[in-house]
Design an enzyme around this catalytic site. Structure first.
Site, mmCIF file in Angstrom:
data_model
loop_
_atom_site.group_PDB
_atom_site.id
_atom_site.type_symbol
_atom_site.label_atom_id
_atom_site.label_comp_id
_atom_site.label_asym_id
_atom_site.label_seq_id
_atom_site.Cartn_x
_atom_site.Cartn_y
_atom_site.Cartn_z
ATOM 1 C CG ASN A 21 -2.823 5.514 3.166
ATOM 2 O OD1 ASN A 21 -3.763 4.730 3.175
ATOM 3 N ND2 ASN A 21 -2.806 6.552 2.356
ATOM 4 C CG ASN A 74 -9.444 8.798 -2.963
ATOM 5 O OD1 ASN A 74 -8.815 8.137 -2.140
ATOM 6 N ND2 ASN A 74 -10.426 8.287 -3.704
ATOM 7 C CB CYS A 83 -9.776 4.203 3.758
ATOM 8 S SG CYS A 83 -8.075 4.722 4.033
ATOM 9 N N GLY A 84 -8.529 0.933 4.486
ATOM 10 C CA GLY A 84 -8.033 0.068 5.563
ATOM 11 C C GLY A 84 -7.171 0.814 6.569
ATOM 12 C CG ASN A 173 -11.603 0.136 -1.470
ATOM 13 O OD1 ASN A 173 -11.452 -1.032 -1.124
ATOM 14 N ND2 ASN A 173 -10.688 1.042 -1.219
ATOM 15 C CD GLU A 224 -4.568 4.656 -1.721
ATOM 16 O OE1 GLU A 224 -5.605 5.331 -1.582
ATOM 17 O OE2 GLU A 224 -3.821 4.358 -0.788
ATOM 18 C CB CYS A 233 -3.418 0.802 -0.343
ATOM 19 S SG CYS A 233 -5.176 0.670 -0.728
ATOM 20 N N GLY A 234 -4.396 -0.233 2.914
ATOM 21 C CA GLY A 234 -4.848 -1.375 3.717
ATOM 22 C C GLY A 234 -5.802 -2.281 2.964
HETATM 23 N N1 LIG Z 1 -8.133 5.352 -2.973
HETATM 24 C C1 LIG Z 1 -9.085 4.471 -2.346
HETATM 25 C C2 LIG Z 1 -9.464 4.887 -0.948
HETATM 26 C C3 LIG Z 1 -8.323 4.823 0.051
HETATM 27 C C4 LIG Z 1 -7.781 3.417 0.320
HETATM 28 C C5 LIG Z 1 -6.770 3.419 1.436
HETATM 29 N N2 LIG Z 1 -5.578 4.121 1.269
HETATM 30 C C6 LIG Z 1 -6.610 2.133 2.202
HETATM 31 O O1 LIG Z 1 -5.756 2.104 3.108
HETATM 32 O O2 LIG Z 1 -7.345 1.175 1.999
HETATM 33 C C7 LIG Z 1 -10.373 4.395 -3.203
HETATM 34 O O3 LIG Z 1 -10.761 5.381 -3.825
HETATM 35 O O4 LIG Z 1 -10.972 3.305 -3.246
#
Ligand SMILES: N[C@@H](CCC[C@H](N)C(=O)O)C(=O)O
Length: 293
Positions: A21, A74, A83-84, A173, A224, A233-234
């Protein structure tokens, strides 16, 4: 020609990834980008053909509430709240670039303040543990249409000829987790965009499919919001474990290995309600991006 050259803006960046990611990281301690142009820069740098190529852009900023602040944009320019994988990379960057000197420190996000701990290997940050704080799972916390205090646990929803069961979890989120029998058969490319932009989610949502192998092992795929399919996605993996507990597929205090397309995360929803995530953070390259804007 001269005007064209003058219009270019030079942006110093670092490209990093957490389990594939990948984001373009910009150090706002050294470089202030104009607020109104941030969505445009995120779109520009993310483009694989005319930019650098990434899942989005992350700003590493000064904070009045923590040692450092993360802002995540994004690929489509929309700003996320958390964003983890980005948090682990921000922690690595902050430690290795002297923004922080302790191995444990706080990071501010739009979704709240989290605690990071870096784990070193030969003086470099190898993996990072983040105390992601307490999840929420009301409709209002996502947000989702309906009564704000109601929960969305194992709620049936139709997609084409199939019925899925969704559980909504906010990790700062929003996430919609659906358990499936076989991860490889999950309709990620069709149901992902369908649910992400469904009218029941006024701010859009991240969509996750999860196959439970055991109470300690999940397979996971994500669509996402704002970026589409990513390797990991964390926050989504944390939401999957919370949804697993809410659906009695695992239990609080059990560490779950979540297998994402890009590798594994180790996640526990602890008995004190905090969610802990441990995984790698990797620096790919640094450089200068020439924005047309
Ligand atoms: N797309 C997500 C933000 C990014 C999340 C990420 N890739 C993670 O690792 O958590 C959003 O708009 O909430």
């Amino acid at each position: 020609m001269t005007e064209r050259v003058k219009a270019l803006r030079e942006i110093t960046y670092t490209k990093m990834h957490g389990l594939g990611n990948n984001y373009i990281y910009i150090n706002q301690f050294e470089e202030q980008l104009p607020e109104e142009k941030l969505p445009q820069y995120a779109i520009e740098v993310s483009n694989l053909y005319t930019g650098i190529g990434s899942d989005g852009m992350i700003l590493i900023c000064p904070s009045e509430l923590a040692e450092v602040k993360m802002r995540i944009f994004n690929k489509d320019g929309s700003e996320g709240k958390n964003c983890g994988n980005g948090l682990r990379c921000v922690a690595k960057y902050a430690y290795e670039n002297g923004i922080v000197s302790a191995e444990k420190f706080a990071i501010e996000t739009l979704g709240g303040i989290v605690q990071a701990e870096v784990h070193l290997k030969y003086d470099r940050v190898d993996t990072v543990t983040i105390d992601m704080g307490k999840p929420q799972w009301t409709r209002g916390s996502l947000p989702m249409s309906g009564e704000s205090n109601d929960k969305v646990i194992n709620e049936s929803v139709q997609f084409e000829e199939n019925v899925f069961h969704m559980t909504g979890v906010s990790m700062g989120n929003p996430h919609m987790v659906m358990f499936v029998d076989e991860i490889e058969a999950a309709p990620l490319t069709t149901a992902g965009p369908y649910f992400t932009d469904h009218e029941m989610f006024p701010e859009s949502i991240n969509v996750e499919f999860v196959e439970v192998v055991s109470d300690k092992e999940f397979h996971f795929r994500v669509w996402e919001r704002g970026s589409g399919i990513t390797q990991a996605c964390g926050t989504g993996a944390c939401a999957a474990v919370v949804a697993g507990v809410l659906n009695e597929k695992t239990s609080k205090g059990t560490e779950v290995t979540v297998h994402l397309a890009g590798g594994d995360l180790f996640i526990t929803w602890a008995k004190d309600d905090h969610v802990w995530m441990t995984g790698p953070a990797v620096t790919i390259t640094t450089g200068v991006f020439y924005s047309q804007g």
